[in-house]
Design an enzyme around this catalytic site. Structure first.
Site, PDB file in Angstrom:
ATOM      1  N   LYS A   1       0.845  -1.197   0.000  1.00  0.00           N
ATOM      2  CA  LYS A   1       0.000   0.000   0.000  1.00  0.00           C
ATOM      3  C   LYS A   1       0.880   1.247   0.000  1.00  0.00           C
ATOM      4  CE  LYS A   1      -0.358  -0.043   5.050  1.00  0.00           C
ATOM      5  NZ  LYS A   1      -1.265  -0.036   6.214  1.00  0.00           N
TER       6      LYS A   1
ATOM      7  N   TYR B   1      17.361  30.108   6.693  1.00  0.00           N
ATOM      8  CA  TYR B   1      16.191  30.794   7.239  1.00  0.00           C
ATOM      9  C   TYR B   1      16.263  30.881   8.763  1.00  0.00           C
ATOM     10  CZ  TYR B   1      13.779  30.569   2.737  1.00  0.00           C
ATOM     11  OH  TYR B   1      13.427  30.749   1.429  1.00  0.00           O
TER      12      TYR B   1
END
Length: 344
Positions: free
Chosen positions: A34, A248
């Site tokens: 899956k 950042y």
């Protein structure tokens, strides 16, 4: 085109399947593929796992895609059918449905024509999907010969000594021992550490992809081989002065004059944004730590430990010599999440 690349080692995949076979020699193997085979590419993984006895996926759509690709083995749909159309598609395409909720019983009872194969799922303590174990006899009688399997799912298998595991398996056995039907309980962790749970079918997931299903145990210690390598190029090297900030938020301050490398990968490529400074990458086989925040499509790294690094060098973010589990731990998550985020 993004410059980050995912490499899938199919030989490692088949090695891991063989580890499943060795651990559970008397059980059939339902390989769990899956979520695009945990980010590894559902179709190519299914085509490579020729020795698996069947496959398990989450949705009808995944099952239909496998049938379209001429995968003829047993395919179990873990979420089952959500409506009459999906139920009919399962019957037409010979998909096996998990049935775990009263709404699905209504679909069964209203269906006209041939039924798909059904596996009844029981809630033995996970408290997510499944019927109460006390309804086992009633449900098996109601569904009759369409029931071809009985299943459950562990909540705490990654901690094999957790008493909840024994409570769950006791509840499952007590509810199902009287019926001559195939049973399935074992996920990857139970395959490796709880042989009493193997029954007729085992359902390996994360171990197929080389990551450990156990807390505080590495895949390497379990003789598992990582299937996925995530890599990207080093695109710049800049000399920074002591006291200069990188990235950042100006979170990382250079402790001395030092080289800072820039790698062409970031959270836009599936690398975890919350990986902190110090999280390792591999450059020419040498570990180098992140220096500053993860950006959308770039990472900055401290190159002091790898003075030979040059622009264009291959950088491994995880793979054979740097486990995805280690990166996940640094980022405060689990290997499942990192692997599933990859667009293999």
């Amino acid at each position: 085109m993004r410059r980050a690349r995912v490499h899938i080692d199919l030989a490692a995949l088949t090695h891991n399947l063989n580890q499943v076979r060795q651990a559970s020699p008397n059980s059939k193997i339902m390989a769990v593929i899956k979520a695009n085979a945990y980010g590894h590419g559902m179709l190519k993984v299914a085509q490579a796992l020729t020795d698996a006895d069947g496959f398990a996926v989450a949705t009808i759509g995944e099952g239909l895609a496998l049938r379209k690709a001429d995968i003829s083995k047993t395919i179990l749909i873990l979420q089952g059918a959500s409506n009459a159309q999906e139920y009919q598609q399962a019957a037409e395409q010979r998909l096996t449905l998990s049935i775990h909720h009263n709404s699905q019983l209504s679909i069964f009872n209203q269906h006209k024509g041939e039924h798909p194969s059904l596996w009844l799922k029981f809630d033995t303590g996970m408290h997510r999907l499944g019927f109460p174990v006390g309804q086992a006899e009633e449900l098996i009688n109601e569904l009759g010969e369409k029931v071809n399997g009985l299943m459950m799912h562990f909540a705490c298998a990654d901690e094999p000594e957790n008493p909840a595991n024994q409570q769950q398996i006791h509840a499952f056995q007590q509810a199902t021992d009287a019926f001559n039907l195939p049973r399935s309980a074992a996920n990857s962790a139970a395959i490796l550490k709880m042989p009493q749970t193997h029954f007729d079918w085992v359902r390996p997931g994360i171990m197929l992809y080389g990551a450990s299903p156990l807390l505080n145990v590495t895949g390497q210690a379990l003789n598992l081989k990582p299937v996925m390598t995530l890599a990207a190029p080093l695109i710049a090297i800049n000399l920074r002065k002591k006291g200069e900030a990188v990235g950042y938020g100006a979170d990382y301050i250079c402790p001395e004059d030092m080289p800072i490398g820039v790698i062409a990968i970031g959270y836009g490529d599936g690398y975890p944004r919350h990986a902190p400074s110090g999280t390792p990458v591999l450059i020419n086989g040498v570990e180098c730590p992140l220096a500053g925040r993860v950006s959308m499509d770039m990472l900055t790294v401290d190159l002091r430990s790898c003075p030979s690094a040059k622009v264009g060098d291959h950088v491994a973010l995880w793979g054979k010599d740097l486990s995805v589990g280690r990166i996940a731990e640094m980022a405060g998550t689990i290997s499942y999440e990192l692997l599933c985020a990859m667009p293999a």
